[in-house]
Structure formats: structure tokens, C-alpha cells
Write an enzyme that holds these catalytic residues in place. Structure first.
Site, short mmCIF file in Angstrom:
data_model
loop_
_atom_site.label_atom_id
_atom_site.label_comp_id
_atom_site.label_asym_id
_atom_site.label_seq_id
_atom_site.Cartn_x
_atom_site.Cartn_y
_atom_site.Cartn_z
N LYS A 255 42.40 37.58 33.04
CA LYS A 255 42.44 39.01 32.72
C LYS A 255 42.05 39.22 31.27
CE LYS A 255 45.81 40.81 35.99
NZ LYS A 255 44.81 41.55 36.78
N ARG A 328 46.74 39.45 47.55
CA ARG A 328 46.40 39.54 48.98
C ARG A 328 46.47 38.18 49.65
NH1 ARG A 328 40.72 42.20 47.54
NH2 ARG A 328 42.06 43.00 45.87
N1 BES Z 1 48.11 42.50 39.56
C1 BES Z 1 46.82 43.05 39.75
C2 BES Z 1 46.83 44.52 40.12
C3 BES Z 1 47.37 45.47 39.10
C4 BES Z 1 46.54 46.14 38.23
C5 BES Z 1 48.73 45.75 39.07
C6 BES Z 1 47.05 47.04 37.34
C7 BES Z 1 49.24 46.65 38.15
C8 BES Z 1 48.39 47.30 37.28
C9 BES Z 1 46.08 42.28 40.85
O1 BES Z 1 46.49 41.00 41.09
C10 BES Z 1 44.66 42.25 40.41
O2 BES Z 1 44.40 41.61 39.45
N2 BES Z 1 43.79 42.96 41.12
C11 BES Z 1 42.41 43.03 40.81
C12 BES Z 1 41.64 42.75 42.07
C13 BES Z 1 40.18 42.53 41.89
C14 BES Z 1 39.91 41.26 41.15
C15 BES Z 1 39.58 42.45 43.27
C16 BES Z 1 42.10 44.43 40.31
O3 BES Z 1 42.67 45.39 40.82
O4 BES Z 1 41.32 44.56 39.39
ZN ZN Z 2 45.56 39.52 40.00
#
Ligand code: BES
Ligand code: ZN
Ligand code: MG
Length: 475
Positions: A255, A328
């Protein structure tokens, strides 16, 4: 803190709290402060207003709730008493509800009041900590015939919400998968639930390959936690799955934004665990099976790689396009395991799953996905009743095709900056073995956030009361 019914007026209290409705000001004044002249320019019962006065030798805090106050207004106004008016609090407090207040309003007020005792200062030296409310005696009177059951119910709801807050707010070096196992062990003992936990060795035997792939890059042992509660007169069997990523670095797709907030990526787990605590404490006549795949998504030589093809409990192979789409993967195994081993009548998962759901709804509501009209409308209705709103998004088949992989049965990300919450839901649907009554709640925008009660973002317990309402509406 302990709630107690006040059945005589002789016990001395340091502070008496009297809630007011704007359009019933005079009525409540006559009932509670007879003889007092109060100019409406000083206090009129408007929402968010308070007035402190001495009357017949006692300190009284008048709390304005406005006209027809919504759940949020009542909860917040009462939470402010311990949360913000700390200086007023000595050893005892008296919440004095006029006869006009209904049971559900009083319940909300009591829950809100109790939540005011919560504080984020877990790791501060004793002297820097906020007031300790653990010994506070809180007396209550209402115009209801039976307030005792209402009081003990409100206390249970508040305690469950505080647990959900804590689980999210604890930092990821403390709140690890092993901590969640320990938490579940204590709950199982207290409420006589059946608990099963798979560590990585046992999870391997059970074929929980997608769950294990996510945990490979972490030094912390993953835990696949299963709790079962069964009332002798169970009316139906509910299955819950909560995303328990105790910290989400993104994995090798690390991230680059917002990582500091990712201790909250077990918000779904906090919701379903706290709801399990509450359902058991209230002895609701249902059967409940709760699964929390708990794992840390970290980076290490063993971490799973983008483009890996992994297996899953459901037997589908998965092409990992992005290691940050880890939620997921663990939910896929959680859902599949639950359906195959318990086959509940209704199946609901809670997960802080996608930034896309935040982009769509902001912080206003959770995103709701379901293959059942009835389940979907029941969840929407319950959410409106307790100010934990959820709103549906479509599940059309064309979205599923986005997740087709050339090399495997499905991929975990379509690689496009569009429809991220929906394509994630379609991914999950592939692992429920065609269960006819499933809902997925993407709570990324609502599980953790800013509030007037803390300087930093904190847990919200979103979903705990929604689940309670949802269940009780069916009993
Ligand atoms: N934990 C995140 C989702 C999230 C984002 C929770 C903001 C709370 C606040 C999840 O695991 C994630 O990283 N999702 C990605 C998915 C993408 C890589 C397909 C996202 O939403 O960017
Ligand atoms: Zn994630
Ligand atoms: Mg946490």
C-alpha cells in the site's frame, strides 16, 4: 460501571441527568422540576443543547434531544455525558427519564451513555488516563413498568459495542490472530459456546489454501476461528463470516496510501465477534455459527506473489493478480467452509473489503450485496432502524465475467479502476456453493472513522446492532 434501577429517592446522587424533547419541554419540566421557571432562551430542549443548574440543592444536567429524535441523536447526546462532560462526574449519576420516553428511546440512551465510558488511552501511564468509570454507580428511573430487563439488555448491547471498538482500536502488535483466538476462547468459556480453531497445520489439512496463502508472508500464525452457539429452541440457523486481517500492508503490492489505518482491516471480524457475544448474552433463540479467518497480510520472503495460482477450500483455483485483494481470498475459504460444514439457513459476511465501496457511498452506509431479495430488504430495514444503514448494489452476471482468468478458475482482481466493490462481491459469490440466502456487507467506509469522541479515527462497531435488529425482526 453498573446500571441500577433507582427505586427510592433517598439515595444521594452527585448529578441528575434529565433528557428533554423540544416539543414536550413544559410537560417534562412539570414532571421532573416542578416549580422551576426556565426561560426558553436559556434552554428549550433543542437537539445538541445542554443546561446545568442547581435545583433544590441538587445538580441537574438538562439534555436537549430536539423533536422526534433519531437514534443517532439520542445515542450521541448521552455518550457525551461521560465522553465529554467528564468533570461533572463524581461517584454516582442518576439518569431520570420522564414518562413520555418509550422503551426503545431509553435503550438507545442507556447504550449511548455507557459508550461514553470508552476511551482510547489503553497504553497511557495511569496518571495520563481519563477518569476511571469502572466504579461509577449509575441509577436509572423510567416511567416503564419493567425497566430491569431493559437496563440489563442495554448494558449487554453497550458492552458488545465496546468490545467491537476495542478490537478495532487495539494496534496490530497486540491484536494478532492469536489474540482473536484468545478472545474467542474467553467468550466460549463465558457463554458455553463451541469453539474450534485451526492453526496453519490444521488449516492445510482442511484445504483452506486461499486463507493460508494470505498468511504466508507473516511471522504471526494465522488462525481460522469457528464459534457455534445453539439455543435449545433455535428458530433458525444464521452463519456469519468476518474478515479478520489484523493488519493489511497490501502484501507485495504494498500500500502506498493509508497503510496506517489498516489495523482496522479486521473490522468485519470485530462486528461478527461482538455480535456473537451479544446474541449469546441475550440468549436469543437461534443457532449461530461464526467464522473469523484471522491473518496478517505482510511482506517476507515467503509472501504470496502477484500471478501465483493458489487453491481454495471450494476447489476453485485462483489467479492472484493483486496481493492487496486479500480479504476476498480469506472470505472465500470462510464462506465455503461454513456452507460445506454447517449449511446455515442464512449466511452473511462483513468485511472492510474495498476502497471502491468508500468511493461509492462515502462514510454514510455499508454496501450491500445479496442473492436473496428477502435477505437484502430485511438487512436494509434493520439498518434503518438502528442508524447502521446499508444500501444495495447490483450483482449482474456481466460483472462476474470481469473476474474470468485464463490460467485459473477465477482471478482475485480484474485490474481495472471501476466497479471494484461489485466485482469483489461477484468473486465471493463463486465460493458460496450456490447457497440461496447469502449477503455480503462491504463496511470499508463505516467500520472505522472520525467521530466527535476521539481525535483519531476509531472503531464504530458498525453492524453489531444491525445484526441484533435483523435477528429480532425474524423472531
Ligand atoms: N483493506 C482494503 C480495503 C480498504 C480500503 C478498507 C480503504 C478500508 C479503507 C483491502 O484489502 C484492499 O486493499 N482492497 C483493494 C482491492 C484492490 C487491490 C482490488 C482496494 O480497495 O483498493
Ligand atoms: Zn488489501
Ligand atoms: Mg485492530
Amino acid at each position: 460501571m453498573k446500571f441500577k434501577l433507582r427505586n427510592n429517592n433517598t439515595s444521594k446522587v452527585n448529578l441528575r441527568v434529565i433528557p428533554f424533547l423540544e416539543d414536550q419541554l413544559d410537560l417534562i419540566l412539570i414532571e421532573k422540576l416542578p416549580g422551576l421557571k426556565l426561560s426558553s432562551s436559556i434552554f428549550s430542549g433543542k437537539k445538541d443543547s445542554t443546561y446545568l443548574l442547581e435545583f433544590e440543592g441538587n445538580l441537574n444536567l438538562l439534555v436537549g434531544l430536539g423533536k422526534n429524535p433519531e437514534v443517532e441523536v439520542i445515542e450521541k447526546s448521552f455518550r457525551r455525558i461521560l465522553g465529554k462532560q467528564t468533570d461533572l462526574i463524581q461517584t454516582s449519576i442518576y439518569l431520570d427519564f420522564a414518562t413520555i420516553f418509550e422503551a426503545n428511546q431509553i435503550e438507545t440512551a442507556l447504550v449511548g451513555f455507557y459508550l461514553g465510558s470508552y476511551s482510547l488511552d489503553f497504553f497511557k501511564k495511569e496518571k495520563d488516563r481519563k477518569k476511571d468509570f469502572s466504579k461509577l454507580s449509575c441509577l436509572i428511573s423510567t416511567g416503564l413498568a419493567d425497566s430491569n430487563s431493559l437496563i440489563s439488555r442495554a448494558e449487554k448491547i453497550a458492552k458488545a459495542k465496546i468490545e467491537a471498538f476495542r478490537l478495532v482500536d487495539l494496534p496490530p502488535n497486540v491484536l494478532t490472530p492469536a489474540y482473536l483466538e484468545e478472545w474467542a476462547t474467553l467468550l466460549a468459556k463465558a457463554e458455553e459456546l463451541k469453539l474450534t480453531v485451526f492453526d496453519s497445520k490444521k488449516a492445510k489439512k482442511k484445504g483452506l489454501e486461499a486463507f493460508l496463502a494470505v498468511g504466508r508472508g507473516s511471522a504471526k500464525e494465522p488462525k481460522f476461528i469457528i464459534l457455534n452457539y445453539k439455543h435449545p429452541d433455535a428458530k433458525f440457523h444464521l452463519g456469519l463470516v468476518g474478515k479478520g486481517v489484523t493488519f493489511d500492508t497490501g502484501g507485495l503490492n504494498v500500500k502506498t496510501q493509508g497503510m496506517v489505518h489498516m489495523k482496522s482491516d479486521m473490522g468485519g471480524a470485530a462486528t461478527v465477534l461482538a455480535a456473537t457475544q451479544l446474541i449469546a448474552a441475550l440468549k436469543l433463540p437461534i443457532e449461530l455459527t461464526t467464522i473469523v479467518p484471522a491473518v496478517e497480510n505482510a511482506i517476507d520472503k515467503d509472501a504470496y506473489l502477484p500471478s501465483e495460482v493458489i487453491q481454495s477450500h471450494a476447489g476453485l483455483s485462483i489467479e492472484v493478480i493483486d496481493t492487496d485483494a486479500e480479504g476476498r481470498l480469506i472470505l472465500a475459504d470462510g464462506l465455503s467452509y461454513l456452507v460445506k460444514n454447517f449449511n446455515p439457513d442464512q449466511l452473511i459476511d462483513f468485511a472492510t473489503l474495498t476502497g471502491s465501496s468508500v468511493g461509492t457511498f462515502g462514510y454514510e452506509c455499508g454496501a450491500l450485496f445479496s442473492n436473496s431479495e428477502t435477505l437484502s430488504s430485511n438487512l436494509q430495514k434493520a439498518g434503518l432502524q438502528c442508524a447502521e444503514k446499508v444500501w444495495p448494489l447490483p450483482m449482474w452476471e456481466s460483472y462476474r465475467r470481469e473476474m474470468d482468468s485464463e490460467i485459473a478458475d477465477i482471478k482475485n482482481y480484474h485490474g481495472k479502476p471501476i466497479a471494484g466493490a461489485i466485482t469483489a462481491a461477484k468473486f465471493l459469490e463463486a465460493f458460496i456453493h450456490s447457497h440461496p440466502s447469502w449477503a455480503h456487507l462491504d463496511i470499508a467506509g463505516v467500520a472505522y472513522g472520525d467521530s466527535e469522541f476521539s481525535k483519531t479515527k476509531s472503531g464504530t462497531a458498525f453492524g453489531v446492532q444491525l445484526l441484533l435488529k435483523f435477528i429480532e425482526n425474524q423472531l
